[in-house]
Design a protein around this motif. Sequence first.
Motif, mmCIF file in Angstrom:
data_model
loop_
_atom_site.group_PDB
_atom_site.id
_atom_site.type_symbol
_atom_site.label_atom_id
_atom_site.label_comp_id
_atom_site.label_asym_id
_atom_site.label_seq_id
_atom_site.Cartn_x
_atom_site.Cartn_y
_atom_site.Cartn_z
ATOM 1 N N ALA A 63 1.024 -1.146 0.072
ATOM 2 C CA ALA A 63 0.106 0.158 0.076
ATOM 3 C C ALA A 63 1.074 1.262 -0.083
ATOM 4 O O ALA A 63 1.860 1.280 0.617
ATOM 5 C CB ALA A 63 -0.959 -0.006 1.281
ATOM 6 N N THR A 86 -4.898 -0.913 3.073
ATOM 7 C CA THR A 86 -5.737 -1.359 1.872
ATOM 8 C C THR A 86 -4.725 -1.667 0.866
ATOM 9 O O THR A 86 -4.138 -0.563 0.244
ATOM 10 C CB THR A 86 -6.706 -0.322 1.409
ATOM 11 O OG1 THR A 86 -7.683 -0.061 2.675
ATOM 12 C CG2 THR A 86 -7.578 -0.717 0.354
ATOM 13 N N PRO A 100 -5.699 -6.490 -4.648
ATOM 14 C CA PRO A 100 -6.337 -7.334 -4.037
ATOM 15 C C PRO A 100 -5.592 -8.673 -4.169
ATOM 16 O O PRO A 100 -4.985 -9.083 -5.294
ATOM 17 C CB PRO A 100 -7.983 -7.696 -4.397
ATOM 18 C CG PRO A 100 -7.626 -6.848 -5.783
ATOM 19 C CD PRO A 100 -6.737 -6.010 -5.843
#
Length: 511
Positions: free
Chosen positions: A101, A233, A237
């Motif tokens: 991130a 985050t 993903p």
Amino acid sequence: MRRYLALFLPYLPTERWRSRQASGAPDDAQPFALVEKKNNAQRLYALNPAAWDHGLAPGLALADARARLPQLRVADADRRADRELLLVLAAHCELYTPLTALDEPHGLVLDVTGCAHLFGGEAGLLSVALHDMAALGFSARAALAPTPDGARALARFSPDGVFSPAEAAEAVARLPLAALEVEEDSLRALSRAGLKTIGDLASRPSRAFAARFGADFPRKIECLLGREDLRITPLRPPPDCMVERHFAEPLEQSDSIEAVLSDLIQEAKTFLERRGQGGRLFEASFFRADGVVRRLSVETLRPTRDPKILVRLFHEKLESLADPLDPGFGFDALRLAVPRVENFESAQGDFVALEAREAEQELSELLDRLTTRFGRARVLRFMQGDAHEPERESLAVPVAAAVAETWSSPPDGEPPARPLTLFDPPQPVDVVALAPDSPPARFRWRRKMHEILRAEGPERIAPDWSVFGMREPARDYYRVEDVEGRRFWLFRRGLYESDDQPRWFLHGLFA
């Protein structure tokens, strides 16, 4: 217990600017700064180490900085270029973990839980990350701690190190108030109250801070001390399946690259078999020695884990690249990820059903190869649209994104309700009708008169007001056949009782 690695690159903007200069860049001993316009004044945005050593700081007006340091050299800042470089470095850091991130400005935070053993432990991982940043030409500081906020503060305000939960809490408690990274007014108020470190804040009741600085202030202290873990985050993903290879010597030969990729596909197949799944999207990442990461992906219509199919698709992809895969000084690592998986069923049945499935499989493999070679947006199929207007009743979508559906067929012996060929836009025609609302008796199209033998209609279609507007008139469609057996699809736009004169158009041709 989760573990986070924070990387802080304090001189990233100036080092980026210097690396882009062919010649004339200032040396390390010469003060240099990047400036940007803020509040109608040129202010310092980023400094090199020599400028920091002379007491300058970001936010200082350029006029004041030059008054203090006349020999200061400056150039224009480029925040977008800095962020793009940070994204490149984040992609490189996927060598250590897929969970990376951004930590702006000029930092990264990585969730390295369960990854340290691949690098000889957490100290080894920290050393490898710092070495890689130095090899890429960037100064970096790093800290590994139980929470992202704690690791971030330690990387920016303390020496490099690996911290256990207890060590991290003690180290954070010794940090200055600047580690809170709050507004200057808040820092000034805390300093006037005699508070100097994070530990001083932790020893006071949180309710007083919440009343003075807001409800989030006590939580910020809890996160810094490791008492609360706010997960990062990640930029991408995590995939459902991921296999990779690291090389002691960079890999350069294309044959060797494809051989390693084939081995990774075989490993992914074994993993997917154990889970009873097949992949729909496969992504290969090539980590170059200079920090550049190149990614290639192939998509399939059906879930698959067949190595022969996937090897062929990746070979097609590599062969069709407009920008060939350039190994540069070689690839340090290759990774194969499967971001999209579905349940994989090996169906059995009679020979007739088996032949039908084999035919469908062959068609699916052909479409996969065409999509891989020509691109997702160039291999299309038609789908029914949720609209009554002929222009929007069918949609051309990428094959990989299409959903299997059954098109309605006309009853036996009946002509199709819609033509196979539509004109976009519809072509104007001159029509003669025996009465205002009667079907056309003849029409002229492309300088030729067509006498109508049969006509069926009208079929009234009212355009969607949200697309065409409230003033768009309704259309009356007719299926007609001329004396030579040709079939046409005509419509009248507007009604005779309306103020505007209706017009006729030819919208399509039946086969």
